[in-house]
Design a protein around this motif. Structure first.
Motif, PDB file in Angstrom:
ATOM      1  N   SER A 122       6.120  -4.173 -10.583  1.00  0.00           N
ATOM      2  CA  SER A 122       5.751  -2.926  -9.922  1.00  0.00           C
ATOM      3  C   SER A 122       6.136  -3.029  -8.452  1.00  0.00           C
ATOM      4  CB  SER A 122       4.240  -2.689 -10.061  1.00  0.00           C
ATOM      5  OG  SER A 122       3.897  -1.388  -9.671  1.00  0.00           O
ATOM      6  N   ILE A 123       5.860  -1.955  -7.721  1.00  0.00           N
ATOM      7  CA  ILE A 123       5.975  -1.980  -6.268  1.00  0.00           C
ATOM      8  C   ILE A 123       4.571  -2.077  -5.704  1.00  0.00           C
ATOM      9  CG2 ILE A 123       6.749  -0.720  -4.231  1.00  0.00           C
ATOM     10  CD1 ILE A 123       8.704   0.772  -6.184  1.00  0.00           C
ATOM     11  N   TYR A 124       4.378  -3.014  -4.789  1.00  0.00           N
ATOM     12  CA  TYR A 124       3.077  -3.191  -4.163  1.00  0.00           C
ATOM     13  C   TYR A 124       3.189  -2.767  -2.700  1.00  0.00           C
ATOM     14  CZ  TYR A 124       1.775  -5.584  -8.403  1.00  0.00           C
ATOM     15  OH  TYR A 124       1.515  -5.873  -9.730  1.00  0.00           O
ATOM     16  N   LEU A 125       2.272  -1.910  -2.274  1.00  0.00           N
ATOM     17  CA  LEU A 125       2.335  -1.324  -0.943  1.00  0.00           C
ATOM     18  C   LEU A 125       1.065  -1.617  -0.166  1.00  0.00           C
ATOM     19  CD1 LEU A 125       3.686   1.956  -2.352  1.00  0.00           C
ATOM     20  CD2 LEU A 125       4.819   0.899  -0.407  1.00  0.00           C
ATOM     21  N   CYS A 126       1.260  -1.993   1.083  1.00  0.00           N
ATOM     22  CA  CYS A 126       0.165  -2.180   2.013  1.00  0.00           C
ATOM     23  C   CYS A 126       0.033  -0.909   2.847  1.00  0.00           C
ATOM     24  CB  CYS A 126       0.466  -3.384   2.898  1.00  0.00           C
ATOM     25  SG  CYS A 126      -0.664  -3.618   4.268  1.00  0.00           S
ATOM     26  N   SER A 127      -1.190  -0.550   3.199  1.00  0.00           N
ATOM     27  CA  SER A 127      -1.406   0.693   3.935  1.00  0.00           C
ATOM     28  C   SER A 127      -2.581   0.552   4.890  1.00  0.00           C
ATOM     29  CB  SER A 127      -1.684   1.824   2.938  1.00  0.00           C
ATOM     30  OG  SER A 127      -2.042   3.017   3.589  1.00  0.00           O
ATOM     31  N   VAL A 128      -2.520   1.331   5.958  1.00  0.00           N
ATOM     32  CA  VAL A 128      -3.658   1.472   6.864  1.00  0.00           C
ATOM     33  C   VAL A 128      -3.827   2.964   7.133  1.00  0.00           C
ATOM     34  CG1 VAL A 128      -3.193  -0.756   7.945  1.00  0.00           C
ATOM     35  CG2 VAL A 128      -2.308   1.332   9.005  1.00  0.00           C
ATOM     36  N   SER A 129      -4.997   3.339   7.599  1.00  0.00           N
ATOM     37  CA  SER A 129      -5.218   4.739   7.933  1.00  0.00           C
ATOM     38  C   SER A 129      -5.822   4.841   9.322  1.00  0.00           C
ATOM     39  CB  SER A 129      -6.130   5.408   6.914  1.00  0.00           C
ATOM     40  OG  SER A 129      -7.412   4.808   6.915  1.00  0.00           O
ATOM     41  N   LYS A 130      -5.531   5.940   9.952  1.00  0.00           N
ATOM     42  CA  LYS A 130      -6.148   6.268  11.229  1.00  0.00           C
ATOM     43  C   LYS A 130      -7.033   7.483  10.959  1.00  0.00           C
ATOM     44  CE  LYS A 130      -4.086   3.067  13.626  1.00  0.00           C
ATOM     45  NZ  LYS A 130      -3.262   3.177  14.813  1.00  0.00           N
ATOM     46  N   GLY A 131      -8.329   7.263  10.874  1.00  0.00           N
ATOM     47  CA  GLY A 131      -9.212   8.332  10.432  1.00  0.00           C
ATOM     48  C   GLY A 131      -8.956   8.631   8.970  1.00  0.00           C
ATOM     49  N   ASN A 132      -9.261   9.831   8.539  1.00  0.00           N
ATOM     50  CA  ASN A 132      -9.024  10.192   7.139  1.00  0.00           C
ATOM     51  C   ASN A 132      -7.991  11.295   7.012  1.00  0.00           C
ATOM     52  OD1 ASN A 132     -10.434  12.340   8.106  1.00  0.00           O
ATOM     53  ND2 ASN A 132     -11.917  12.423   6.448  1.00  0.00           N
ATOM     54  N   THR A 133      -7.077  11.347   7.989  1.00  0.00           N
ATOM     55  CA  THR A 133      -6.066  12.402   7.946  1.00  0.00           C
ATOM     56  C   THR A 133      -4.648  11.892   7.817  1.00  0.00           C
ATOM     57  OG1 THR A 133      -5.991  12.469  10.357  1.00  0.00           O
ATOM     58  CG2 THR A 133      -7.474  14.027   9.258  1.00  0.00           C
ATOM     59  N   GLU A 134      -4.441  10.598   7.820  1.00  0.00           N
ATOM     60  CA  GLU A 134      -3.089  10.085   7.624  1.00  0.00           C
ATOM     61  C   GLU A 134      -3.134   8.620   7.234  1.00  0.00           C
ATOM     62  OE1 GLU A 134      -0.355  10.702  10.825  1.00  0.00           O
ATOM     63  OE2 GLU A 134       1.341   9.871   9.705  1.00  0.00           O
ATOM     64  N   ALA A 135      -2.303   8.294   6.257  1.00  0.00           N
ATOM     65  CA  ALA A 135      -2.120   6.899   5.848  1.00  0.00           C
ATOM     66  C   ALA A 135      -0.712   6.463   6.212  1.00  0.00           C
ATOM     67  CB  ALA A 135      -2.345   6.761   4.343  1.00  0.00           C
ATOM     68  N   PHE A 136      -0.584   5.208   6.633  1.00  0.00           N
ATOM     69  CA  PHE A 136       0.719   4.639   6.993  1.00  0.00           C
ATOM     70  C   PHE A 136       1.018   3.502   6.025  1.00  0.00           C
ATOM     71  CE2 PHE A 136       1.031   6.878  10.988  1.00  0.00           C
ATOM     72  CZ  PHE A 136      -0.295   7.106  11.332  1.00  0.00           C
ATOM     73  N   PHE A 137       2.297   3.370   5.709  1.00  0.00           N
ATOM     74  CA  PHE A 137       2.685   2.405   4.693  1.00  0.00           C
ATOM     75  C   PHE A 137       3.776   1.470   5.179  1.00  0.00           C
ATOM     76  CE2 PHE A 137       0.461   3.950   0.996  1.00  0.00           C
ATOM     77  CZ  PHE A 137       0.154   5.243   1.362  1.00  0.00           C
ATOM     78  N   GLY A 138       3.756   0.273   4.593  1.00  0.00           N
ATOM     79  CA  GLY A 138       4.892  -0.609   4.703  1.00  0.00           C
ATOM     80  C   GLY A 138       5.949  -0.145   3.713  1.00  0.00           C
ATOM     81  N   GLN A 139       7.077  -0.856   3.692  1.00  0.00           N
ATOM     82  CA  GLN A 139       8.171  -0.464   2.802  1.00  0.00           C
ATOM     83  C   GLN A 139       7.934  -0.932   1.373  1.00  0.00           C
ATOM     84  OE1 GLN A 139      11.651  -1.905   5.003  1.00  0.00           O
ATOM     85  NE2 GLN A 139      12.224   0.226   5.254  1.00  0.00           N
ATOM     86  N   GLY A 140       6.916  -1.758   1.190  1.00  0.00           N
ATOM     87  CA  GLY A 140       6.598  -2.181  -0.164  1.00  0.00           C
ATOM     88  C   GLY A 140       7.283  -3.464  -0.578  1.00  0.00           C
ATOM     89  N   THR A 141       6.737  -4.061  -1.614  1.00  0.00           N
ATOM     90  CA  THR A 141       7.304  -5.259  -2.238  1.00  0.00           C
ATOM     91  C   THR A 141       7.614  -4.929  -3.682  1.00  0.00           C
ATOM     92  OG1 THR A 141       6.070  -6.773  -0.812  1.00  0.00           O
ATOM     93  CG2 THR A 141       6.854  -7.641  -2.926  1.00  0.00           C
ATOM     94  N   ARG A 142       8.885  -5.010  -4.029  1.00  0.00           N
ATOM     95  CA  ARG A 142       9.291  -4.743  -5.415  1.00  0.00           C
ATOM     96  C   ARG A 142       9.248  -6.048  -6.187  1.00  0.00           C
ATOM     97  NH1 ARG A 142      12.118  -0.751  -8.253  1.00  0.00           N
ATOM     98  NH2 ARG A 142      12.291   0.481  -6.349  1.00  0.00           N
ATOM     99  N   LEU A 143       8.333  -6.125  -7.116  1.00  0.00           N
ATOM    100  CA  LEU A 143       8.132  -7.339  -7.898  1.00  0.00           C
ATOM    101  C   LEU A 143       8.631  -7.148  -9.320  1.00  0.00           C
ATOM    102  CD1 LEU A 143       6.848 -10.131  -8.505  1.00  0.00           C
ATOM    103  CD2 LEU A 143       4.693  -8.937  -8.902  1.00  0.00           C
ATOM    104  N   THR A 144       9.443  -8.090  -9.753  1.00  0.00           N
ATOM    105  CA  THR A 144       9.902  -8.122 -11.139  1.00  0.00           C
ATOM    106  C   THR A 144       9.459  -9.440 -11.739  1.00  0.00           C
ATOM    107  OG1 THR A 144      11.835  -6.783 -10.596  1.00  0.00           O
ATOM    108  CG2 THR A 144      11.890  -7.987 -12.676  1.00  0.00           C
ATOM    109  N   VAL A 145       8.768  -9.370 -12.860  1.00  0.00           N
ATOM    110  CA  VAL A 145       8.300 -10.577 -13.543  1.00  0.00           C
ATOM    111  C   VAL A 145       9.102 -10.736 -14.837  1.00  0.00           C
ATOM    112  CG1 VAL A 145       6.321 -11.815 -14.492  1.00  0.00           C
ATOM    113  CG2 VAL A 145       6.001 -10.206 -12.600  1.00  0.00           C
ATOM    114  N   VAL A 146       9.717 -11.896 -14.970  1.00  0.00           N
ATOM    115  CA  VAL A 146      10.579 -12.135 -16.140  1.00  0.00           C
ATOM    116  C   VAL A 146      10.005 -13.244 -17.027  1.00  0.00           C
ATOM    117  CG1 VAL A 146      12.629 -11.304 -14.963  1.00  0.00           C
ATOM    118  CG2 VAL A 146      12.032 -13.746 -14.846  1.00  0.00           C
TER     119      VAL A 146
END
Lengths: 110, 113
Positions: free
Chosen positions: B89-113
């Motif tokens: 899956s893609i795993y994303l880290c996020s923070v928010s400033k108040g409850n009106t906007e969330a900010f995200f990293g670019q994510g980590t694309r994980l493939t398990v084989v």
């Protein structure tokens, strides 16, 4: 159970057409946000709606917050290929934890 | 606004192993959030990482599978333990400033084989 349901889930239209995406919930939100996400990137905020009945415009995008603050819509006029992406509504029903809608994948064909 | 750096950006891992994803924010924030996203689908909240206390997990996610660290107000890690292909899956880290906007990293694309 998904807190926010979006429709449609997928949308493929020709350049120049109009479209509307809906975001519905049984819960009341103090605000709702719309995000757009492109492949390989995190979601980016488009707009926040706060007041019931509020309408906000962002160039060709029009956002509306329902009177009861349970639903919202996004209308795009004269869609362009650059509008292609995943559109997500989101809300924070309590505190600062955001819950996202089911998503609408939009493809605009040139 | 907030700038979030996440690494690795992608990884391919063998089943049964664990991967730790790092998230660094350019400012101090009280809460950090971890999401999972299947390609083309929406984001599902895994847990809220609080500084100085245990993370709060959403229904369907448990600490043994997704241990989280939050050593200070600008950094958090998420570990995906004993991975299986279903964890791809893609795993994303996020923070928010108040409850009106969330900010995200670019994510980590994980493939398990």
């Amino acid at each position: 159970t998904q807190l926010l349901e979006q429709s449609p889930q997928f949308l493929s239209i020709q350049e120049g057409e109009n479209l509307t995406v809906y975001c519905n919930s049984s819960s009341v939100f103090s605000s709702l946000q719309w995000y757009r996400q492109e492949p390989g990137e995190g979601p980016v905020l488009l707009v926040t709606v706060v007041t019931g009945g509020e309408v906000k415009k962002l160039k060709r995008l029009t956002f509306q917050f329902g009177d009861a603050r349970k639903d919202s819509s996004l209308h795009i006029t004269a869609a362009q290929p650059g509008d292609t992406g995943l559109y997500l509504c989101a809300g924070a029903p309590a505190g600062n934890q955001f819950y996202f809608g089911t998503g609408t994948s939009l493809t605009v064909i040139p | 606004s907030a700038v979030i750096s996440q690494k690795p950006s992608r990884d391919i891992c063998q089943r049964g192993t664990s991967l730790t994803i790092q998230c660094q924010v350019d400012s101090q924030v009280t809460m950090m959030f971890w999401y999972r996203q299947q390609p083309g689908q929406s984001l599902t909240l895994i847990a809220t990482a609080n500084q100085g206390s245990e993370a709060t997990y959403e229904s369907g996610f448990v600490i043994d599978k997704f241990p989280i660290s939050r050593p200070n107000l600008t950094f958090s890690t998420l570990t995906v333990s004993n991975m299986s292909p279903e964890d791809s899956s893609i795993y994303l880290c996020s923070v928010s400033k108040g409850n009106t906007e969330a900010f995200f990293g670019q994510g980590t694309r994980l493939t398990v084989v």
